[in-house]
Scaffold this motif. Sequence first.
Motif, PDB file in Angstrom:
ATOM      1  N   HIS A 163       0.846  -1.194   0.000  1.00  0.00           N
ATOM      2  CA  HIS A 163       0.000   0.000   0.000  1.00  0.00           C
ATOM      3  C   HIS A 163       0.882   1.245   0.000  1.00  0.00           C
ATOM      4  N   GLU A 185      -8.316  -1.158   1.825  1.00  0.00           N
ATOM      5  CA  GLU A 185      -8.649  -2.175   2.816  1.00  0.00           C
ATOM      6  C   GLU A 185      -8.823  -1.522   4.178  1.00  0.00           C
ATOM      7  N   TRP A 239      -8.476  -1.995   8.061  1.00  0.00           N
ATOM      8  CA  TRP A 239      -7.770  -2.790   9.056  1.00  0.00           C
ATOM      9  C   TRP A 239      -8.141  -2.313  10.457  1.00  0.00           C
ATOM     10  N   VAL A 290      -6.481  -7.994  10.567  1.00  0.00           N
ATOM     11  CA  VAL A 290      -6.208  -8.174   9.145  1.00  0.00           C
ATOM     12  C   VAL A 290      -7.481  -8.645   8.426  1.00  0.00           C
ATOM     13  N   PRO A 291      -7.895  -7.950   7.370  1.00  0.00           N
ATOM     14  CA  PRO A 291      -9.048  -8.428   6.592  1.00  0.00           C
ATOM     15  C   PRO A 291      -8.776  -9.819   6.018  1.00  0.00           C
ATOM     16  N   SER A 332      -7.195  -9.785   2.521  1.00  0.00           N
ATOM     17  CA  SER A 332      -6.135  -8.786   2.363  1.00  0.00           C
ATOM     18  C   SER A 332      -5.062  -9.247   1.380  1.00  0.00           C
ATOM     19  N   ARG A 341      -9.523  -9.660  11.346  1.00  0.00           N
ATOM     20  CA  ARG A 341     -10.344  -8.474  11.623  1.00  0.00           C
ATOM     21  C   ARG A 341     -11.592  -8.847  12.413  1.00  0.00           C
ATOM     22  N   ARG A 373      -5.834   1.246   4.533  1.00  0.00           N
ATOM     23  CA  ARG A 373      -4.597   1.076   3.770  1.00  0.00           C
ATOM     24  C   ARG A 373      -4.969   1.195   2.299  1.00  0.00           C
TER      25      ARG A 373
END
Length: 778
Positions: free
Chosen positions: A462, A489, A491, A518-519, A522, A592, A606
Motif C-alpha cells: 500500500h 482495505e 484494518w 487483518v481483513p 487482504s 479483523r 490502507r
Amino acid sequence: MSRPLLGRLSRPRWRKLRRDVALAWGRTVMMVVAIAAGVTGIGAVLSANAIVSREIARNYLDTAPAAATLELDRVDAMLAERVRGRPGIADAQARASVTARMRIGPDAWRTLLLFVVPDFGDLRIAAFARESGAWPPPPGTMLIERSARDMVPSGPVEVRLPGGESRTVAVSGTVHDPALAPAWQERAGYGYITPHTLAGLGGSATMDELKIRTTATTREGIERTSRDLAAWLRAQGHQVHEIQVPPPGRHPHESQMQALMLMLVIFAVLGLVLAAILVATVIGGMLVQQIRQIGVMKAIGARTGQIAGLYAVQVLALGLAAAAVGIPAGTLAGRGYAGVVAGLLNLDLHSVAVPLWVYVVQFAAAVLVPLLVAAVPIRWAARLTVREAISDYGVRPETVSVRLSGLSRTLLMALRNAFRRRARLALTVGLLSAGGALFLSGLNVAAAWQRTVEDGMAARHHDMEVRLAAADPALVERIRATPGVTRVETWGGAPTTAGDVVSTYPDGGHGSFALRGVPGDSRLLDLPVTSGRWLRPGEANAVVLNSMAAVPLPDAKPGDTITLRLDGRATTWRVVGTVREIGSPAAAYVTRTAFERHAGPARDLRIVTSDTAAVQRAIRDVRIEGATLTAAEMREAVDGHIFVLIGALIALAVLMAIVGVLGLAAATGAGVVERTREFAVMRAIGATPRTVLGIVLGESVFVGLLSWITATLLAFPLSWAIGDLLGELAFRAPLPLTVSPLALALWALAAIAGSALAGVVPAGRAARLTIGQALAYV
C-alpha cells in the motif's frame, strides 16, 4: 689528515648509503603512519563513545524524566498533591499529550505530537529548556522542539485534532527536549502548549496523564510502586488505562547507540591489529635483510637478549612516535564524531573532555600492540645461530614455476619470487586480505541494510495509511472512487500490552505494541513467516507476532497461549506463527473479525494509489486521528535511525584497506632489497630494466589478486556476524547475508591498483640499478 669517513666512501657505496637512509626513512614513516592510523581509529571511537555516553545520560537526566506515566480518565492538581503523599512517590504532576495533524502542503499533513503543560513555570518532571521566544507560550501559540524545525512549516501552522476542525496556531518559540527521539527521525513535529490553547483547538482542557517520580530506581521497584498506585487510584474511582514505565534513566536511543559504538570499537581494534601486523611485516623484512649483520654481531659476542632488545627498542620508538601523532588526531576525530552524533540525537554537549582512561588505552595500543606482534619475527632473528645467519643467502627452494607451463618467463619468475618467502607471503596476503575483508564487510552490511529495508517496504503493498476517528464505510467507497486508487482495505488497530505495564516512552512510538486486525481477503501485506504459519480466515483467537514483538514477549512461540490487554481488559490468544517485519513497532496480527469482537470497529485504511495528492484532497475534511503516512515517509524514518552507522562502517572499511595496501608496499620493498644482488646477476646475463620491472610488478599484482580471493572468503562470516548484530539491534531479526557486487568490484580494483602502486617504487628502484651498484650492495 685523513679524509672524513663519508669522503672515503666509494661512489657505489655512497649511493647505497643514500638508498639505505631513504629506504629506512620510508619504512619508518610507513610504520608510524600505519600505527598512528590504527591509534587514531580506536581513539576516535573510544573518545566519541565516552563523550556521547556521558552526555546522552546527562541530557536525559537533566530533564528529570518521569519514572512512570499513568494514563487516567482525569488528573488535576489536587489529585497530584494527594499522590505525592503516597508511599514510594517522590513527586507527581499532571500532564496531557495529544496526537494531532498539521498541514505541510495544500493536501499534505504530518503528525504533530502536542504536549500540554498546565504550568510552564513549574517543570519538575519531564522538563524541557527554553531556547527562544515567549515563555510560557501565549494563548493560541505553541513552542516547538528544536529538532522539529524542519518538520513544522514556517509561519502559522494549521492544526487539526482527531475528529476536530482545523485551527491556526502560531509558533512562538523553540525549546530543547532531549528526552525525545529527534523529530526528523520520527517524521513528526513536537509542540508544547497550555491547556487554554488545547481548548481553543477543540480539545479538552482536562489533563489525563499522571507523571510520577519514585524513590525506587530499579525497573522492578518502579513497576511495583506504579501498580500499587494504580490500585489505589482505581479504589478512588479513577480509570487507569495504561501504565508506562520506560527503561529507567535511559534515553530512547541510548542502548542502540552504545551497541553500535561497540561494533565500531571492534572495527577500530581490528584496524589497530592490522597496523601492528604491518609493523611485524616490515620488521620481519628488515631482519631478513640484516641476517648476516646479526650473525656478525653474534660472532663478536652479542647475546640473544641484546639483539632482541635492539630491535624491540626500534619498535618501541615507532610506537611512541605513532602515539604522538595518533592520540591528538584520535581525540580531535572523536570529538568531531561526537558532535555529529549529538546533532543526530538532539543533544547538547556540555563538555567534550575525554576521560584519562581513553588516553591510557590509546598509548598502550600504540606502544604495546606493535611490540607484541613484532615479538615473533624479532625472537626468530635473535635466536639464529652464527652459522645459520652467515650461511643465509636469502634464497629458498621453490617448486611453483616447474609446475606451471604456458606462462611467460617473466610471469614465472614473479610467481617464483612471491612464493620464495612463504611466511612473509602468508603474512602479507593475510594483512591485505584482512583489510579487504573489513572493507567488503562494511559495504556488504550497508547493502544488506538497503536490501532489508527495501524488502520490508516491498512487503507493504500500500502507499498510504489513514486512521479515521470513527468507522465510515461511505468514506471508504468514496476513496475507492478517487482517481488513481486501485485498492482500499479496512484494518483494525489498537494499542495493547503484554502485561499491565508497558515500556513506551513519552513520544508514544518507542516501546509501543499494537494489535492489528487483518481483513480476510487482504492482499496488502506479505510478511515472510519465520515460524509456524500465517492467519487463516475466520480464526477467532489466533495471533501472529512480528519481529519486534520479541521485546514485550521474548519467549512466545507457536503453540503458546498469551494474554494481551486492551484498554485494561485481558484477552487470551493462541500464537500460531511469527513473521519478519521491518520498519514497524511490535505488533500482534489477528483476523479483523477477532479484532472487532475484542477492540471495536476497524478504522485504519490502507490505500493503494498512484496519486497520493488526490487521496489527500478526498479526505481533506474527514475526521482523521493522526496524520496520513506515506511509504516514502516511512522509508525516511527507518533510514534516519541508522545511516550514521553505515557511514562510519564505510569510513573504517576504507581505513582498513589503506593499511592493507601499506602492508603490501612494505613487503614488496623488503623483497626487492633482499634480491638486489639477484637482479644484478639477471642484468649481467641480459635481463632488461623492463624485465626487472615486470617481475616486481607481477609479484605485487599476484599478491593483490590472491588477497582479493582470500578477502572475499573472509568477508562472508564477517558480514554475517556484523549483519546479525546490526539486524538484532534495529529489527530484532538478523540482516540477510548479502554480497555487494559493487564492493567486490571496488576491492578488486583497489587490490590490483593498490598492489601495482605498492610495487611501482621498489620496482622502479630495482630497474634503475646498474650491475655495479647491485653487486656492491651488501
